[in-house]
Design a protein around this motif. Sequence first.
Motif, PDB file in Angstrom:
ATOM      1  N   SER A  40      44.985  33.095  96.391  1.00 23.50           N
ATOM      2  CA  SER A  40      46.301  32.676  95.620  1.00 23.50           C
ATOM      3  C   SER A  40      45.783  33.431  93.753  1.00 23.50           C
ATOM      4  O   SER A  40      44.712  33.968  93.556  1.00 23.50           O
ATOM      5  CB  SER A  40      45.817  31.214  94.931  1.00 23.50           C
ATOM      6  N   VAL A  41      46.928  32.815  93.450  1.00 26.65           N
ATOM      7  CA  VAL A  41      46.803  33.009  91.868  1.00 26.65           C
ATOM      8  C   VAL A  41      47.116  32.553  90.435  1.00 26.65           C
ATOM      9  O   VAL A  41      47.840  31.060  91.329  1.00 26.65           O
ATOM     10  CB  VAL A  41      48.108  34.332  91.712  1.00 26.65           C
ATOM     11  N   SER A  42      47.391  32.440  89.617  1.00 29.01           N
ATOM     12  CA  SER A  42      47.835  31.204  88.590  1.00 29.01           C
ATOM     13  C   SER A  42      49.204  30.654  88.855  1.00 29.01           C
ATOM     14  O   SER A  42      48.656  29.327  88.528  1.00 29.01           O
ATOM     15  CB  SER A  42      47.270  32.167  86.891  1.00 29.01           C
ATOM     16  N   THR A  43      49.426  30.845  89.590  1.00 29.41           N
ATOM     17  CA  THR A  43      50.634  30.840  89.328  1.00 29.41           C
ATOM     18  C   THR A  43      51.725  30.350  90.853  1.00 29.41           C
ATOM     19  O   THR A  43      53.381  29.027  90.272  1.00 29.41           O
ATOM     20  CB  THR A  43      52.556  31.736  88.721  1.00 29.41           C
ATOM     21  N   THR A  46      49.192  24.055  92.122  1.00 25.71           N
ATOM     22  CA  THR A  46      47.423  23.513  92.101  1.00 25.71           C
ATOM     23  C   THR A  46      47.398  22.858  93.641  1.00 25.71           C
ATOM     24  O   THR A  46      46.189  22.426  93.886  1.00 25.71           O
ATOM     25  CB  THR A  46      47.180  22.764  91.109  1.00 25.71           C
ATOM     26  N   SER A  72      42.890  25.882  94.770  1.00 24.86           N
ATOM     27  CA  SER A  72      42.118  26.798  93.961  1.00 24.86           C
ATOM     28  C   SER A  72      40.633  26.916  95.001  1.00 24.86           C
ATOM     29  O   SER A  72      39.297  27.701  95.003  1.00 24.86           O
ATOM     30  CB  SER A  72      41.289  26.445  92.733  1.00 24.86           C
TER      31      SER A  72
END
Length: 170
Positions: A40-43, A46, A72
């Motif tokens: 995954s990426v930060s965008t 969650t 995460s």
Amino acid sequence: MKCFAALAAFAAAVSALQFTEPQVDEKWDLSKSNTIKWTSVSTDPTTFALKLIDHSTTPETATTIAATVDTSKGQYVIDNLVAAPNTKYSIKAFSLDTKNNGQLAESQVFTVTKSGVATTSSATTPTSTGTATGTDSTSSPSATKSNAAMALGQTFGVAGPLAVVFALLA
């Protein structure tokens, strides 16, 4: 400048949540532990929901594996999932975010060779389990209980659960 913005948006979309397991044509025995893995990426949201998709039916059927998964963590372990053996399954991730909702990713198509077994805490309530890896589990027991009940309904239609009720009444 517009070209750069479009290219940046495309790059972000390409590198978003992606499943790395199961891989294409992998064989899963659902009576044992199986691990779903992703990057995954930060965008990315969650949390997201995980669903097992049966592509052999029209329309496709979806069984909830976990209602809330921590993005995460990067993986989720399934234990004893109930689903009919078949060669046309995939895993889909769905966003729970109201601003960024809908399907996030889909795994490669894989084969289920053996179903898990519905366990019961009472004579009439089938259940199955799934656990997130890491220190905490974000899956709720009610979500995993509905998975087994849904799978029984999909596998046996109405006749399966009705047969259980009538057997208990006899």
